[in-house]
Scaffold this motif. Structure first.
Motif, PDB file in Angstrom:
ATOM      1  N   PRO A 199      12.342 -43.969  -8.429  1.00 30.29           N
ATOM      2  CA  PRO A 199      12.902 -42.675  -8.046  1.00 30.29           C
ATOM      3  C   PRO A 199      14.412 -42.738  -7.880  1.00 30.29           C
ATOM      4  N   GLY A 200      15.076 -41.660  -8.301  1.00 32.56           N
ATOM      5  CA  GLY A 200      16.515 -41.579  -8.131  1.00 32.56           C
ATOM      6  C   GLY A 200      17.304 -42.211  -9.244  1.00 32.56           C
ATOM      7  N   GLY A 201      16.640 -42.765 -10.261  1.00 27.36           N
ATOM      8  CA  GLY A 201      17.357 -43.394 -11.348  1.00 27.36           C
ATOM      9  C   GLY A 201      17.764 -44.823 -11.070  1.00 27.36           C
ATOM     10  N   PHE A 202      17.219 -45.432 -10.016  1.00 29.67           N
ATOM     11  CA  PHE A 202      17.536 -46.823  -9.699  1.00 29.67           C
ATOM     12  C   PHE A 202      16.750 -47.779 -10.593  1.00 29.67           C
ATOM     13  N   GLU A 203      17.334 -48.926 -10.859  1.00 23.27           N
ATOM     14  CA  GLU A 203      16.633 -49.995 -11.556  1.00 23.27           C
ATOM     15  C   GLU A 203      16.145 -51.024 -10.529  1.00 23.27           C
ATOM     16  N   GLY A 204      15.230 -51.881 -10.973  1.00 24.98           N
ATOM     17  CA  GLY A 204      14.569 -52.798 -10.053  1.00 24.98           C
ATOM     18  C   GLY A 204      15.511 -53.651  -9.237  1.00 24.98           C
ATOM     19  N   ARG A 205      16.473 -54.307  -9.880  1.00 26.88           N
ATOM     20  CA  ARG A 205      17.338 -55.209  -9.117  1.00 26.88           C
ATOM     21  C   ARG A 205      18.336 -54.440  -8.252  1.00 26.88           C
ATOM     22  N   GLU A 206      18.644 -53.195  -8.637  1.00 22.50           N
ATOM     23  CA  GLU A 206      19.508 -52.365  -7.786  1.00 22.50           C
ATOM     24  C   GLU A 206      18.816 -52.079  -6.455  1.00 22.50           C
ATOM     25  N   VAL A 207      17.517 -51.802  -6.524  1.00 23.22           N
ATOM     26  CA  VAL A 207      16.765 -51.548  -5.298  1.00 23.22           C
ATOM     27  C   VAL A 207      16.702 -52.801  -4.435  1.00 23.22           C
ATOM     28  N   GLU A 208      16.538 -53.956  -5.079  1.00 17.63           N
ATOM     29  CA  GLU A 208      16.528 -55.215  -4.317  1.00 17.63           C
ATOM     30  C   GLU A 208      17.832 -55.393  -3.544  1.00 17.63           C
ATOM     31  N   VAL A 209      18.949 -55.139  -4.202  1.00 18.43           N
ATOM     32  CA  VAL A 209      20.262 -55.301  -3.557  1.00 18.43           C
ATOM     33  C   VAL A 209      20.425 -54.286  -2.432  1.00 18.43           C
ATOM     34  N   LEU A 210      20.072 -53.034  -2.671  1.00 16.00           N
ATOM     35  CA  LEU A 210      20.226 -52.002  -1.642  1.00 16.00           C
ATOM     36  C   LEU A 210      19.307 -52.272  -0.453  1.00 16.00           C
ATOM     37  N   ASN A 227      19.756 -65.429  -5.860  1.00 16.82           N
ATOM     38  CA  ASN A 227      20.190 -66.435  -6.843  1.00 16.82           C
ATOM     39  C   ASN A 227      21.082 -65.812  -7.916  1.00 16.82           C
ATOM     40  N   TYR A 228      21.956 -64.890  -7.491  1.00 20.93           N
ATOM     41  CA  TYR A 228      22.969 -64.306  -8.358  1.00 20.93           C
ATOM     42  C   TYR A 228      24.340 -64.758  -7.858  1.00 20.93           C
ATOM     43  N   SER A 229      25.357 -64.565  -8.687  1.00 16.56           N
ATOM     44  CA  SER A 229      26.719 -64.793  -8.196  1.00 16.56           C
ATOM     45  C   SER A 229      27.132 -63.586  -7.354  1.00 16.56           C
ATOM     46  N   GLU A 230      28.099 -63.790  -6.493  1.00 14.90           N
ATOM     47  CA  GLU A 230      28.579 -62.685  -5.662  1.00 14.90           C
ATOM     48  C   GLU A 230      29.209 -61.602  -6.526  1.00 14.90           C
ATOM     49  N   ARG A 231      29.868 -62.010  -7.608  1.00 15.45           N
ATOM     50  CA  ARG A 231      30.463 -61.029  -8.518  1.00 15.45           C
ATOM     51  C   ARG A 231      29.370 -60.124  -9.117  1.00 15.45           C
ATOM     52  N   THR A 232      28.232 -60.719  -9.471  1.00 18.28           N
ATOM     53  CA  THR A 232      27.124 -59.920 -10.025  1.00 18.28           C
ATOM     54  C   THR A 232      26.631 -58.903  -9.020  1.00 18.28           C
ATOM     55  N   ILE A 233      26.516 -59.296  -7.762  1.00 20.09           N
ATOM     56  CA  ILE A 233      26.057 -58.368  -6.721  1.00 20.09           C
ATOM     57  C   ILE A 233      27.041 -57.214  -6.579  1.00 20.09           C
ATOM     58  N   LYS A 234      28.332 -57.529  -6.567  1.00 17.78           N
ATOM     59  CA  LYS A 234      29.339 -56.480  -6.451  1.00 17.78           C
ATOM     60  C   LYS A 234      29.308 -55.548  -7.660  1.00 17.78           C
ATOM     61  N   ASN A 235      29.085 -56.119  -8.844  1.00 19.18           N
ATOM     62  CA  ASN A 235      28.993 -55.290 -10.047  1.00 19.18           C
ATOM     63  C   ASN A 235      27.783 -54.362  -9.999  1.00 19.18           C
ATOM     64  N   ILE A 236      26.664 -54.863  -9.458  1.00 15.02           N
ATOM     65  CA  ILE A 236      25.462 -54.023  -9.336  1.00 15.02           C
ATOM     66  C   ILE A 236      25.732 -52.849  -8.405  1.00 15.02           C
ATOM     67  N   ILE A 237      26.370 -53.125  -7.284  1.00 13.97           N
ATOM     68  CA  ILE A 237      26.671 -52.062  -6.314  1.00 13.97           C
ATOM     69  C   ILE A 237      27.639 -51.052  -6.926  1.00 13.97           C
ATOM     70  N   PHE A 238      28.670 -51.553  -7.604  1.00 12.30           N
ATOM     71  CA  PHE A 238      29.645 -50.662  -8.235  1.00 12.30           C
ATOM     72  C   PHE A 238      28.971 -49.791  -9.297  1.00 12.30           C
ATOM     73  N   ALA A 239      28.098 -50.396 -10.111  1.00 10.03           N
ATOM     74  CA  ALA A 239      27.443 -49.659 -11.199  1.00 10.03           C
ATOM     75  C   ALA A 239      26.559 -48.538 -10.667  1.00 10.03           C
ATOM     76  N   VAL A 240      25.809 -48.820  -9.609  1.00  7.94           N
ATOM     77  CA  VAL A 240      24.895 -47.805  -9.095  1.00  7.94           C
ATOM     78  C   VAL A 240      25.658 -46.668  -8.410  1.00  7.94           C
ATOM     79  N   THR A 241      26.722 -46.990  -7.682  1.00  2.00           N
ATOM     80  CA  THR A 241      27.496 -45.926  -7.019  1.00  2.00           C
ATOM     81  C   THR A 241      28.207 -45.061  -8.050  1.00  2.00           C
ATOM     82  N   ARG A 242      28.703 -45.670  -9.103  1.00  2.00           N
ATOM     83  CA  ARG A 242      29.405 -44.893 -10.128  1.00  2.00           C
ATOM     84  C   ARG A 242      28.430 -44.040 -10.932  1.00  2.00           C
ATOM     85  N   ARG A 243      27.307 -44.611 -11.348  1.00  6.28           N
ATOM     86  CA  ARG A 243      26.350 -43.878 -12.180  1.00  6.28           C
ATOM     87  C   ARG A 243      25.741 -42.694 -11.450  1.00  6.28           C
TER      88      ARG A 243
END
Length: 262
Positions: A199-210, A227-243
């Motif tokens: 729901p809401g257009g989220f993807e699986g790993r985005e929900v895990e991070v949130l 088991n991700y890099s910190e940069r990957t986590i920040k990119n996931i957060i940025f991508a979901v907020t922007r989209r």
């Protein structure tokens, strides 16, 4: 021309007088036009009917956020041959759900999800007339039964009716850019077997991070846990907020909780 003998009150050419009018001689019974005889059914052929059976009309429910668009579509559909308009509370019986929107929002998605959930018709189809829909929502809509997407700004009512009628027969239509977007979404899911459309257009790993953000973890802790890099986590957060046009990570967590993704 040979005239019959004059044996009674006839004209020279054999037509009887009838008052002041001249009536032609009736033809012998065996000379009557065969077309005037009653047609008999062929015992070995199909039964003759006075009228062919018309195809079953398509039952339609219309959903729209704009009351003017809703009323206009309903009026025109009532005048169209081969369609029967149902009220929104009978969406479970509909053959086709027609959805009108400028931009597909979560409210729009809820109409499609409701139709898919309660429908008693396994062949139910959704036709969407809209100008904007995100890639994740497009994939979710297809899962709920979407078969056709028409650009609202460039589509007239005859094209909408044709899309509705064609969808019943198994046809589908979608602009090329949306089709490519749908294929890319499918590729994303295939690359990440754990990914899902939520729901809401989220993807699986985005929900895990949130979810971990909601539990109070920071990006470093989330990276270590997943088991991700910190940069990957920040990119996931940025991508979901922007989209999803969200202000920040706090807004993203609140939004995900409100729509039931968390």
């Amino acid at each position: 021309m040979t005239c019959a003998p004059n044996t009674g009150p006839r004209t020279p050419c054999g037509r009887r007088f009838h008052g002041e009018a001249l009536l032609p001689e009736p033809p012998p019974p065996h000379h009557r036009d065969r077309a005037s005889r009653p047609r008999r059914a062929d015992p070995g052929g199909p039964a003759l009917t006075h009228k062919e059976k018309s195809p079953t009309p398509i039952s339609i429910v219309v959903r729209a956020a704009d009351p003017v668009s809703l009323q206009g579509a309903e009026v025109l559909l009532r005048r169209s041959d081969g369609t029967v308009l149902l009220p929104a509370d009978q969406v479970g019986r509909a053959d086709v759900v027609l959805v009108l929107a400028n931009e597909v929002t979560e409210e729009t998605m809820s109409w499609m999800e409701e139709a898919s959930t309660i429908s008693s018709n396994p062949e139910m189809r959704i036709v969407l007339v809209a100008d904007r829909i995100s890639r994740p929502r497009l994939a979710r809509a297809v899962r709920h039964g979407l078969v056709s997407v028409l650009p609202r700004a460039h589509t007239g009512f005859p094209e909408i009716v044709q899309a509705v009628l064609s969808s019943r027969a198994g046809s589908a239509q979608m602009p090329g850019e949306l089709l490519r977007s749908l294929i890319e979404e499918l590729r994303t899911l295939l690359r990440d077997p754990t990914g899902s459309i939520l729901p809401g257009g989220f993807e699986g790993r985005e929900v895990e991070v949130l979810r971990l953000l909601a539990e109070g973890l920071d990006t470093t802790e989330i990276a270590a846990k997943l088991n991700y890099s910190e940069r990957t986590i920040k990119n996931i957060i940025f991508a979901v907020t922007r989209r999803l046009n969200l202000r920040n990570r706090t807004h993203a967590v609140a939004y995900a909780m409100r729509i039931g993704a968390l």
